[in-house]
Design a protein around this motif. Structure first.
Motif, PDB file in Angstrom:
ATOM      1  N   LEU A  80       1.039  -1.194   0.083  1.00 26.31           N
ATOM      2  CA  LEU A  80       0.039  -0.059  -0.136  1.00 26.31           C
ATOM      3  C   LEU A  80       0.870   1.274   0.162  1.00 26.31           C
ATOM      4  CD1 LEU A  80      -2.816  -1.236   2.341  1.00 26.31           C
ATOM      5  CD2 LEU A  80      -2.854  -0.598  -0.082  1.00 26.31           C
ATOM      6  N   MET A  81       1.812   1.238   0.749  1.00 26.06           N
ATOM      7  CA  MET A  81       3.026   2.415   0.652  1.00 26.06           C
ATOM      8  C   MET A  81       3.194   2.766  -0.815  1.00 26.06           C
ATOM      9  SD  MET A  81       6.862   2.438   1.957  1.00 26.06           S
ATOM     10  CE  MET A  81       7.538   1.639   0.631  1.00 26.06           C
ATOM     11  N   VAL A  82       3.460   1.915  -1.627  1.00 24.92           N
ATOM     12  CA  VAL A  82       3.884   1.863  -2.912  1.00 24.92           C
ATOM     13  C   VAL A  82       2.827   2.293  -3.785  1.00 24.92           C
ATOM     14  CG1 VAL A  82       4.885   0.946  -5.046  1.00 24.92           C
ATOM     15  CG2 VAL A  82       5.793   0.246  -2.964  1.00 24.92           C
ATOM     16  N   ILE A  83       1.361   1.708  -3.693  1.00 25.38           N
ATOM     17  CA  ILE A  83       0.422   1.753  -4.574  1.00 25.38           C
ATOM     18  C   ILE A  83      -0.185   3.378  -4.267  1.00 25.38           C
ATOM     19  CG2 ILE A  83      -2.080   1.267  -4.842  1.00 25.38           C
ATOM     20  CD1 ILE A  83      -1.352  -1.459  -4.363  1.00 25.38           C
ATOM     21  N   SER A  84      -0.204   3.713  -2.883  1.00 31.89           N
ATOM     22  CA  SER A  84      -0.785   5.095  -2.645  1.00 31.89           C
ATOM     23  C   SER A  84      -0.119   6.249  -3.360  1.00 31.89           C
ATOM     24  CB  SER A  84      -0.662   5.226  -1.088  1.00 31.89           C
ATOM     25  OG  SER A  84       0.381   5.118  -0.714  1.00 31.89           O
ATOM     26  N   GLU A  85       1.405   5.726  -3.532  1.00 36.46           N
ATOM     27  CA  GLU A  85       2.240   6.671  -4.140  1.00 36.46           C
ATOM     28  C   GLU A  85       2.068   6.624  -5.606  1.00 36.46           C
ATOM     29  OE1 GLU A  85       5.352   6.504  -0.885  1.00 36.46           O
ATOM     30  OE2 GLU A  85       6.151   5.976  -2.635  1.00 36.46           O
ATOM     31  N   MET A  86       1.551   5.615  -6.182  1.00 34.54           N
ATOM     32  CA  MET A  86       1.472   5.326  -7.712  1.00 34.54           C
ATOM     33  C   MET A  86       0.163   6.171  -8.148  1.00 34.54           C
ATOM     34  SD  MET A  86       2.993   1.859  -8.476  1.00 34.54           S
ATOM     35  CE  MET A  86       4.454   1.449  -8.607  1.00 34.54           C
ATOM     36  N   PHE A  87      -0.816   6.297  -7.239  1.00 35.62           N
ATOM     37  CA  PHE A  87      -1.899   6.855  -7.848  1.00 35.62           C
ATOM     38  C   PHE A  87      -1.420   8.335  -7.868  1.00 35.62           C
ATOM     39  CE2 PHE A  87      -4.349   3.276  -6.621  1.00 35.62           C
ATOM     40  CZ  PHE A  87      -5.516   3.503  -7.536  1.00 35.62           C
ATOM     41  N   ALA A  88      -1.043   8.962  -6.781  1.00 33.49           N
ATOM     42  CA  ALA A  88      -0.890  10.420  -6.749  1.00 33.49           C
ATOM     43  C   ALA A  88      -0.190  10.872  -5.917  1.00 33.49           C
ATOM     44  CB  ALA A  88      -2.263  11.239  -6.829  1.00 33.49           C
ATOM     45  N   ALA A  89       1.008  11.531  -6.158  1.00 27.31           N
ATOM     46  CA  ALA A  89       1.932  11.932  -4.975  1.00 27.31           C
ATOM     47  C   ALA A  89       2.889  12.838  -5.385  1.00 27.31           C
ATOM     48  CB  ALA A  89       2.683  10.654  -4.482  1.00 27.31           C
ATOM     49  N   LYS A  90       3.589  13.768  -4.446  1.00 26.85           N
ATOM     50  CA  LYS A  90       4.597  14.699  -4.855  1.00 26.85           C
ATOM     51  C   LYS A  90       6.113  13.931  -4.647  1.00 26.85           C
ATOM     52  CE  LYS A  90       3.499  17.770  -2.234  1.00 26.85           C
ATOM     53  NZ  LYS A  90       2.165  17.079  -1.389  1.00 26.85           N
ATOM     54  N   ASP A  91       5.982  13.185  -3.745  1.00 26.90           N
ATOM     55  CA  ASP A  91       7.251  12.407  -3.525  1.00 26.90           C
ATOM     56  C   ASP A  91       7.155  11.084  -2.857  1.00 26.90           C
ATOM     57  OD1 ASP A  91       6.095  12.569  -0.988  1.00 26.90           O
ATOM     58  OD2 ASP A  91       7.536  13.706  -0.061  1.00 26.90           O
ATOM     59  N   GLY A  92       8.215  10.091  -2.786  1.00 27.49           N
ATOM     60  CA  GLY A  92       7.860   8.807  -2.539  1.00 27.49           C
ATOM     61  C   GLY A  92       8.678   7.882  -3.333  1.00 27.49           C
ATOM     62  N   LEU A  93       8.962   6.777  -2.680  1.00 19.79           N
ATOM     63  CA  LEU A  93       9.764   5.748  -3.479  1.00 19.79           C
ATOM     64  C   LEU A  93       8.783   5.262  -4.711  1.00 19.79           C
ATOM     65  CD1 LEU A  93      12.034   4.003  -3.867  1.00 19.79           C
ATOM     66  CD2 LEU A  93      11.370   2.686  -1.721  1.00 19.79           C
ATOM     67  N   GLY A  94       7.641   4.996  -4.229  1.00 18.78           N
ATOM     68  CA  GLY A  94       6.815   4.326  -5.591  1.00 18.78           C
ATOM     69  C   GLY A  94       6.550   5.301  -6.468  1.00 18.78           C
ATOM     70  N   PHE A  95       6.507   6.626  -6.035  1.00 19.38           N
ATOM     71  CA  PHE A  95       6.212   7.844  -7.108  1.00 19.38           C
ATOM     72  C   PHE A  95       7.425   7.875  -7.828  1.00 19.38           C
ATOM     73  CE2 PHE A  95       7.416  12.333  -7.400  1.00 19.38           C
ATOM     74  CZ  PHE A  95       6.382  12.769  -8.599  1.00 19.38           C
ATOM     75  N   SER A  96       8.537   7.836  -7.229  1.00 20.62           N
ATOM     76  CA  SER A  96       9.845   8.095  -8.108  1.00 20.62           C
ATOM     77  C   SER A  96      10.015   7.028  -9.161  1.00 20.62           C
ATOM     78  CB  SER A  96      11.157   7.623  -7.068  1.00 20.62           C
ATOM     79  OG  SER A  96      11.023   8.767  -6.239  1.00 20.62           O
ATOM     80  N   ILE A  97       9.628   5.539  -8.666  1.00 20.32           N
ATOM     81  CA  ILE A  97       9.804   4.582  -9.608  1.00 20.32           C
ATOM     82  C   ILE A  97       8.883   4.645 -10.883  1.00 20.32           C
ATOM     83  CG2 ILE A  97       9.660   2.069 -10.043  1.00 20.32           C
ATOM     84  CD1 ILE A  97      10.293   1.604  -7.000  1.00 20.32           C
ATOM     85  N   VAL A  98       7.773   5.134 -10.850  1.00 16.53           N
ATOM     86  CA  VAL A  98       6.515   5.347 -11.677  1.00 16.53           C
ATOM     87  C   VAL A  98       7.087   6.523 -12.631  1.00 16.53           C
ATOM     88  CG1 VAL A  98       4.334   6.227 -12.185  1.00 16.53           C
ATOM     89  CG2 VAL A  98       4.724   4.372 -10.483  1.00 16.53           C
TER      90      VAL A  98
END
Lengths: 299, 263
Positions: free
Chosen positions: A230-248
């Motif tokens: 969920l840490m990764v998924i929540s960032e893949m939807f919409a985010a300004k920062d985060g590990l999942g966000f960076s990867i996407v």
């Protein structure tokens, strides 16, 4: 044969734990070895296959010109620069990885507290359990990622949304396992506590929490892997920062070696968290592991 | 079944009351203005949207697609996990050599593979399958490995002194010991596989319930979003129930299940 295994186990119960005495037993079977040879052998067993696999990856991709499968050499080369670029305070590690992990820990912590408290309350009352169980089973069965769009309605896309997403996803395994653990407490122990007139707080602390802790740990382990997802998924939807966000972001901008380095980093984060988890549970559950081992050895 | 009728009725009644309470709360909270109805529509609207969706082929097609992805992924993971688990578990040196690699790969979150899957397979079913198989495979493998290790040493030595062939050994000794573990692995894998199926549909866009939810989200159809969440939840409940029933049926001979029936 079984005699050898038995003595191995007996000598192990006084020692540190399962793994070591299994190794002892295995070695008793394969014959004695010198101390140095034994150490060398176990190191080789741990490092051997990963080394072979990594070497194979390195060699097989070394001449690779495929766009999607860059050489491991390139990935490793970009790794340091991508995540730990200078200055350190502005590197992606500090800006993206640390916030992700902190959100995970916050959500996981909330789920742990709420889950155990509610679980003890629901597990202690037969009527409450019958009342709540169908609803809880439903919420547990909802795949947690579908809650992300719902929670985005309420909380937008900020940090609080991500923490709540992680907490709501992690809650159910912890809660339901706690309920199971409390339900499965030995009735004799319960009666004993009552006969000794243990106070409510003391009963919860010494009997309920301790007795249910193996189950709680099982739930907490399931919750941890859901939490990382969920840490990764929540960032893949919409985010300004985060590990999942960076990867996407790397994937969308076709920065393929950087993307791979992110995938590897995420894997390492997962492994580290599970190591920490194991260390914590080994410390808190040492009484239970020892107990189970003595039961096994006695049988 | 074994409980007396009044107790069973009481449990069912209380459970029904719990569900009714939930429905009532969700109905009242937006109506009383405690929560904005744009964010949480009342139960009646959610169920209305659900009923309307149930009449359309779109939902059933998506349900079929989700189930296909889920089942295919789970089947691959199950076969691979059981086969590898039995082989690795039965050969001590293989077990020793692979232990560290398994311990390292298992906690790698499967969602890390999402970008890789998109690049390799686009938005089709194969992308989501990759995630599903990766996540559920470890659940099965780890359970099967501990099952194989749990074989009674005395029985194992007996089998050896009777010179059982490896195949007979696996069939009559290893498999019955491993089966309960494998069923636990299957049950865990079934729900993990569903989570990742829906995740893949939501994030990658593989056709299925998750994608319908994504579409409803981007078009702002809030009641439909909740309707799809309900569908996904019911799907999850069905998966759990089937997995548990399967476990009970396959292990009817096992003390853990027999003991449960008596208690």
């Amino acid at each position: 044969m079984s005699g050898t295994g038995g003595t191995g186990r007996m000598s192990g119960t006084g020692g540190t734990g399962g793994v070591r005495d299994r190794v002892h037993a295995a070695e008793a079977r394969t014959g004695a070895r010198t101390g140095l040879g034994r150490v060398l052998r176990s190191v080789l067993l741990v490092v051997g296959l990963p080394a072979v696999l990594l070497t194979a990856w390195w060699v097989l991709t070394d001449g690779s010109t495929s766009y999607f499968n860059p050489p491991l050499r390139t990935i490793v080369g970009t790794f340091g620069e991508t995540w730990f670029g200078s200055p350190f305070a502005e590197s992606r590690f500090v800006q993206d990885v640390v916030p992700s992990v902190l959100r995970l820990l916050a959500g996981y912590g909330i789920a742990l507290v709420v889950g155990v408290v509610l679980g003890v309350a629901i597990g202690s009352s037969r009527a409450l359990r019958a009342y709540a169980e169908p609803v809880l089973e439903f919420f547990r069965a909802v795949p947690p990622p579908v809650m992300v769009p719902i929670l985005m309605l309420f909380l937008g896309i900020g940090t609080s949304m991500k923490i709540v997403v992680i907490a709501t996803g992690c809650l159910w395994p912890i809660l339901l396992n706690t309920v199971e653990g409390v339900r499965g407490l030995d009735p004799v122990l319960r009666d004993t506590a009552r006969a000794y007139r243990l106070g409510r707080a003391a009963t919860v602390r010494h009997l309920v929490l301790r007795g249910a802790s193996p189950q709680i740990v099982t739930g907490a382990r399931q919750a941890l892997s859901i939490g990382i997802i969920l840490m990764v998924i929540s960032e893949m939807f919409a985010a300004k920062d985060g590990l999942g966000f960076s990867i996407v972001q790397f994937q969308r901008s076709f920065a393929i070696p950087e993307m791979w380095s992110g995938v590897i980093l995420l894997g390492v984060v997962g492994v580290l968290l599970s190591l920490v988890f194991r260390a914590v549970t080994n410390a808190t559950l040492s009484w239970y592991l020892g107990y189970r081992q003595s039961q096994h050895g006695g049988a | 079944m074994s409980a007396t009728l009044p107790a069973a009725v009481r449990v069912w009644g209380l459970g029904g009351a719990g569900v009714a309470t939930l429905l009532l709360v969700v109905e009242l909270v937006p109506r009383l203005g405690i929560v904005d109805a744009r964010y949480l529509p009342p139960t009646s609207q959610i169920l209305g949207a659900l009923a309307e969706r149930l009449g359309r082929a779109e939902l059933w097609t998506a349900l079929g697609q989700t189930l296909t992805t889920w089942f295919t992924g789970l089947a691959i993971a199950l076969v691979a996990g059981v086969a590898l688990g039995v082989v690795i578990g039965s050969v001590p040196w293989l077990r020793a050599v692979t232990a560290s690699t398994i311990e390292f790969l298992r906690p790698v979150p499967s969602v890390a593979l999402i970008p890789v899957a998109i690049l390799l397979y686009g938005t089709g079913m194969a992308s989501t399958l990759l995630l599903v198989v990766y996540a559920s495979f470890w659940q099965v493998l780890v359970q099967v490995l501990s099952g194989v290790q749990d074989v009674d040493p005395v029985a194992s030595d007996t089998a050896r002194s009777y010179r059982f062939s490896p195949l007979t050994r696996i069939r009559t000794l290893v498999w019955p010991t491993t089966l309960p573990y494998a069923m636990t692995g299957l049950r865990l894998a079934a729900s993990v596989a569903l989570i990742l199926t829906v995740t893949g549909e939501l994030l990658i866009g593989t056709p299925g319930i998750g994608r319908l939810l994504g579409v409803a989200q981007s078009s702002g159809a809030v009641a439909s979003m909740y309707a799809y969440v309900v569908v996904a939840g019911l799907l999850g409940v069905a998966v759990n129930l089937v997995a548990r029933a399967l476990e009970r049926r396959t292990l009817f001979w096992h003390p853990s299940v027999r003991g449960e029936a008596v208690a």
